[in-house]
Design an enzyme around this catalytic site. Structure first.
Site, short mmCIF file in Angstrom:
data_model
loop_
_atom_site.label_atom_id
_atom_site.label_comp_id
_atom_site.label_asym_id
_atom_site.label_seq_id
_atom_site.Cartn_x
_atom_site.Cartn_y
_atom_site.Cartn_z
N CYS A 155 -4.62 2.30 -5.11
CA CYS A 155 -4.89 3.00 -3.90
C CYS A 155 -4.96 4.56 -4.06
O CYS A 155 -4.18 5.12 -4.17
CB CYS A 155 -3.67 3.09 -2.90
SG CYS A 155 -4.01 3.61 -1.43
N CYS A 183 -3.81 7.01 -1.59
CA CYS A 183 -2.03 7.01 -1.68
C CYS A 183 -2.13 8.09 -2.83
O CYS A 183 -1.37 9.02 -2.74
CB CYS A 183 -1.49 5.79 -2.00
SG CYS A 183 -2.10 4.32 -0.84
N ASP A 184 -2.58 7.88 -4.16
CA ASP A 184 -1.89 8.22 -5.30
C ASP A 184 -3.06 9.47 -5.66
O ASP A 184 -2.93 10.33 -6.85
CB ASP A 184 -1.87 7.25 -6.45
CG ASP A 184 -0.89 6.30 -5.93
OD1 ASP A 184 0.24 6.80 -5.12
OD2 ASP A 184 -0.88 5.28 -6.37
#
Ligand code: NAP
Length: 316
Positions: A142, A145-146
């Site tokens: 992701c 997200c990261d």
């Protein structure tokens, strides 16, 4: 200990069992409770589903911009006005026993009159050496997200679909040292994304498969196989984002003979019923366009359509 009800002489712990507390499951729970059903909702994690990891959501009616975490928290809070969410409770088995369905979890068993499967989908894995070892140490599924951990680092996205394109375009805002690795010589992504990839000068490595992810304490690079000339090469990287699709979490019902499509998504009719009586399915696990809005609608549809077979009247 759960409540016990009597329906046509059969003892039921609950009317409706819902597996998965993402938008689809939570919506089913609210509609079920408001229609007078006793509902149990189980989630192997903390509820909210994959919405939680979306950095920003701008297409859910009523919220012009909201983070996934905030929207998921609001959805959980809303549902908990009606029903307690049994979090961190993993369903291990479903059995159809006459007019009941027995749900076995790692904590308890429940007998219910109908089940709504709202288990969602998970990221597809490459299944190559190093993928598990470097998860969280360079490997991610992701970018949104990261991605911020890899600002100005050297990263690659794997995949050729819309998701991979979206992830690559997002990462381009964080780093210029970026590759998109795809196994074929053309992308599956829609033209609008392909054009944006070109416009943003994103370096696409075509006809290449990742054979291994290597490193020491952290990821250092990948070994690539060129499918055109059969040659191997290495690409030094700090991070790799694997974006090769999703896998529906339908294993739990497969054994019951619930019909799945070729990709493993559960087939349902327009009432959200599967081919097995008393088993409904909603949300990402049935595939399709997999939006929050459609998941919410599917949850409501399943809960209201369960009323008749549970011997209840439609409330409005
Ligand atoms: P997808 O469309 O199924 O694409 C998966 C990609 O990963 C394909 O390019 C596939 O290669 C590649 N792939 C699959 N298994 C692989 C493996 N083992 N090794 C290497 N590559 C592999 O999945 P998605 O991109 O996640 O999209 C899922 C759905 O959501 C699609 O319907 C998509 O349109 C939709 N979506 C829409 C948007 C939007 O903004 N409209 C954004 C994201 C997703 P091949 O091409 O060779 O098969």
């Amino acid at each position: 200990m759960s409540l016990v009800f009597v329906f046509r002489g059969i003892r039921l712990d609950y009317d409706l069992g819902i597996i998965g507390a993402g938008p689809a499951g939570l919506s089913a729970a609210i509609y079920g409770k408001r229609a007078g059903l006793e509902v149990v909702i189980l989630d192997k994690s903390f509820g909210g589903g994959t919405v939680t990891i979306n950095p920003v959501i701008e297409n859910y009616l009523g919220f012009d911009s909201i983070t996934g975490a905030e929207l998921a928290a609001r959805m959980r809070d809303h549902a908990e006005k009606y029903v307690k969410i049994n979090m961190s409770e993993h369903v291990t088995q479903l059995e159809v026993i006459n007019d009941r369905i027995k749900i076995t979890t790692d904590k308890a068993t429940y007998r219910v009159g109908a089940v709504v499967i709202a288990t969602g989908s998970e990221y597809r894995r490459l299944n190559v050496r190093g993928e598990g070892k470097f998860l969280g140490r360079g490997v991610s599924y992701c970018a949104t997200c990261d991605g911020p951990f890899f600002k100005n680092k050297r990263v690659a996205v794997v995949g050729g679909g819309n998701s991979a394109a979206v992830e690559a375009l997002y990462l381009k805002g964080l780093t210029d040292d970026l590759f998109l690795i795809h196994r074929r010589d053309q992308l599956r992504a829609e033209d609008i994304y392909v054009n944006q990839l070109k416009k943003n000068n994103i370096d696409i490595i075509f006809s290449s498969t990742v054979e291994e992810i290597y490193g020491d304490e952290v990821l250092k690079g990948v070994k690539l196989h060129n499918n055109s000339d059969d040659k191997m090469s290495e690409l030094a990287l700090d991070g790799i984002f694997i974006s090769i699709g999703n896998m529906p979490q339908s294993e739990i019902v497969k054994i019951l003979g619930v019909e799945l499509d070729k990709s493993g998504y559960i087939k349902v009719n327009n009432k959200m019923m599967t081919n097995i009586n008393r088993i409904f399915a909603v949300g990402d696990v049935i595939g399709g366009i997999r939006q929050i809005s459609t998941s919410v609608a599917e949850g409501a549809t399943a809960a209201l359509n369960s009323l008749e077979l549970l011997g209840r009247k439609y409330p409005f």
